[in-house]
Design an enzyme around this catalytic site. Structure first.
Site, short mmCIF file in Angstrom:
data_model
loop_
_atom_site.label_atom_id
_atom_site.label_comp_id
_atom_site.label_asym_id
_atom_site.label_seq_id
_atom_site.Cartn_x
_atom_site.Cartn_y
_atom_site.Cartn_z
N LYS A 201 4.07 -6.46 3.05
CA LYS A 201 4.35 -5.03 2.83
C LYS A 201 5.85 -4.80 2.84
O LYS A 201 6.58 -5.45 3.58
CB LYS A 201 3.68 -4.28 3.99
CG LYS A 201 3.93 -2.81 4.09
CD LYS A 201 3.28 -2.23 5.35
CE LYS A 201 4.29 -2.06 6.46
NZ LYS A 201 3.76 -1.38 7.66
N ARG A 203 8.80 -1.50 3.04
CA ARG A 203 9.00 -0.06 3.15
C ARG A 203 9.72 0.37 1.88
O ARG A 203 10.63 -0.31 1.42
CB ARG A 203 9.86 0.28 4.35
CG ARG A 203 9.13 0.02 5.64
CD ARG A 203 9.89 0.68 6.79
NE ARG A 203 9.55 0.06 8.05
CZ ARG A 203 8.43 0.25 8.70
NH1 ARG A 203 7.49 1.03 8.19
NH2 ARG A 203 8.19 -0.35 9.85
C1 R5P Z 1 4.62 -1.49 11.04
O1 R5P Z 1 5.46 -2.32 11.28
C2 R5P Z 1 3.56 -1.08 12.02
O2 R5P Z 1 2.90 -2.20 12.54
C3 R5P Z 1 2.55 -0.15 11.40
O3 R5P Z 1 1.85 -0.82 10.36
C4 R5P Z 1 3.20 1.08 10.80
O4 R5P Z 1 4.29 1.49 11.54
C5 R5P Z 1 2.20 2.20 10.74
O5 R5P Z 1 2.81 3.34 10.23
P1 R5P Z 1 2.05 4.30 9.22
O6 R5P Z 1 0.71 4.59 9.83
O7 R5P Z 1 2.91 5.52 9.14
O8 R5P Z 1 1.95 3.58 7.92
#
Ligand code: R5P
Length: 308
Positions: A201, A203
């Site tokens: 994934k 960002r």
């Molecule tokens: C990322 O590094 C975390 O483990 C979570 O996957 C993430 O922070 C979740 O955030 P959201 O629900 O806003 O996508």
């Protein structure tokens, strides 16, 4: 136990009280007021001198207040002569920026700064739950205890699978990002060695809404299988909903969501409801605004009380 007292921050008094009761220790009172400019006023009510003081404070949708309150309570306890201060922080805030960024960005290592601030406020030990990454614990110069949630989730998942009259071999555990691989693999082992898959994934930077993420690669096979996503936290739920949509497109029959920390910011609850996961399982590491029948909550109270 007469030599121990537990003080709650404002994040989740109900769970704090339950833990004090289960551990048979006194439940102290914290007077918290807010100045006009939003600064916090703290006053601890209860006998503190020479006692082991526990502070229960978890990260919610208001992590800045949560962390400041925790440190102010700790400072007050230290000044009042506490023998030892132990912070119970099930959902440790500021965990996502936990390493030096690439040369492209000039970012803090927030998790390390929080570790330094926690230690300098007088806290001698931290008890947390399903920490975002194991490297975070290395930032602490004080004792830390990380309660893993894998076995708690495995127990609930086994019940779900038995009830659905399905067999374990039809399931695959999925980590929605590389950071979650270690814990997701442990869950697969705890369930007897299930198949395992993960997403890569990113960002979607630059963007002021840092939660927006994009799945760029998938490793594994979910065709005809029931997928179980396991993540440490669900904040906007963008990550897990994105992962679910991709899994369904790749031929998964159903998707179960397991996540330890239900931060659930903004319209997360609505989005989660509309996402049609076959089951949603989380913990009470972060309090939900109300009881949702369609979300199964695992209580952490016993696991935490055991560490007291
Ligand atoms: C990322 O590094 C975390 O483990 C979570 O996957 C993430 O922070 C979740 O955030 P959201 O629900 O806003 O996508």
């Amino acid at each position: 136990m007469k030599n121990k007292i537990l003080f709650p921050g404002s994040s989740d008094k109900k769970t704090a009280k339950l833990i004090a009761k289960k551990s048979n220790i006194e439940f102290g009172k914290v007077e918290i007021k807010t100045f006009a400019c939003n600064e916090k006023y703290i006053n601890l009510i209860g006998d503190i001198k020479d006692k082991i003081v526990y502070i229960y404070q978890t990260a919610t949708q208001n992590p800045n207040d949560n962390i400041i309150e925790l440190m102010l309570i700790s400072n007050a306890a230290k000044l009042a002569g506490a023998k030892k201060i132990i912070a119970i922080i099930p959902n440790l805030p500021y965990s996502r920026q936990d390493h030096l960024s690439s040369k492209k960005h000039q970012e803090p290592i927030s998790a390390k700064l929080i570790a330094d601030l926690i230690s300098s406020s007088g806290i001698n030990k931290v008890i947390t739950v399903h920490v975002h990454s194991s490297r975070i614990l290395d930032f602490y110069k004080i004792e830390t205890v990380n309660i893993e949630t894998v076995d708690l989730f495995a127990k609930v998942l086994k019940e779900i699978i038995v009830k659905s009259k399905s067999s374990l071999s039809k399931y695959v555990i999925v980590s929605p990002d590389k950071g979650g691989i270690e814990q997701a693999k442990r869950l697969s082992i705890s369930l007897g060695g299930l198949d395992f898959a993960y997403f890569e994934k990113v960002r979607a930077l630059p963007n002021d809404r840092i939660n927006i993420s994009k799945m760029i690669r998938f490793f594994g096979d979910v065709k005809g299988k029931e997928a179980i996503i396991f993540d440490d936290m669900i904040d906007t739920c963008g990550t897990v909903i994105n992962a679910k949509d991709n899994l369904m497109r790749m031929g998964a029959k159903k998707v179960i969501l397991c996540a330890t920390h239900p931060i659930l910011s903004g319209s997360a609850i609505k989005n989660l409801r509309n996402a049609n996961f076959s089951h949603i399982v989380t913990t009470n590491s972060t309090p939900l605004r109300k009881n949702y029948k369609w979300i199964k909550i695992i209580s952490l109270a016993d696991s935490i009380a055991e560490k007291i």
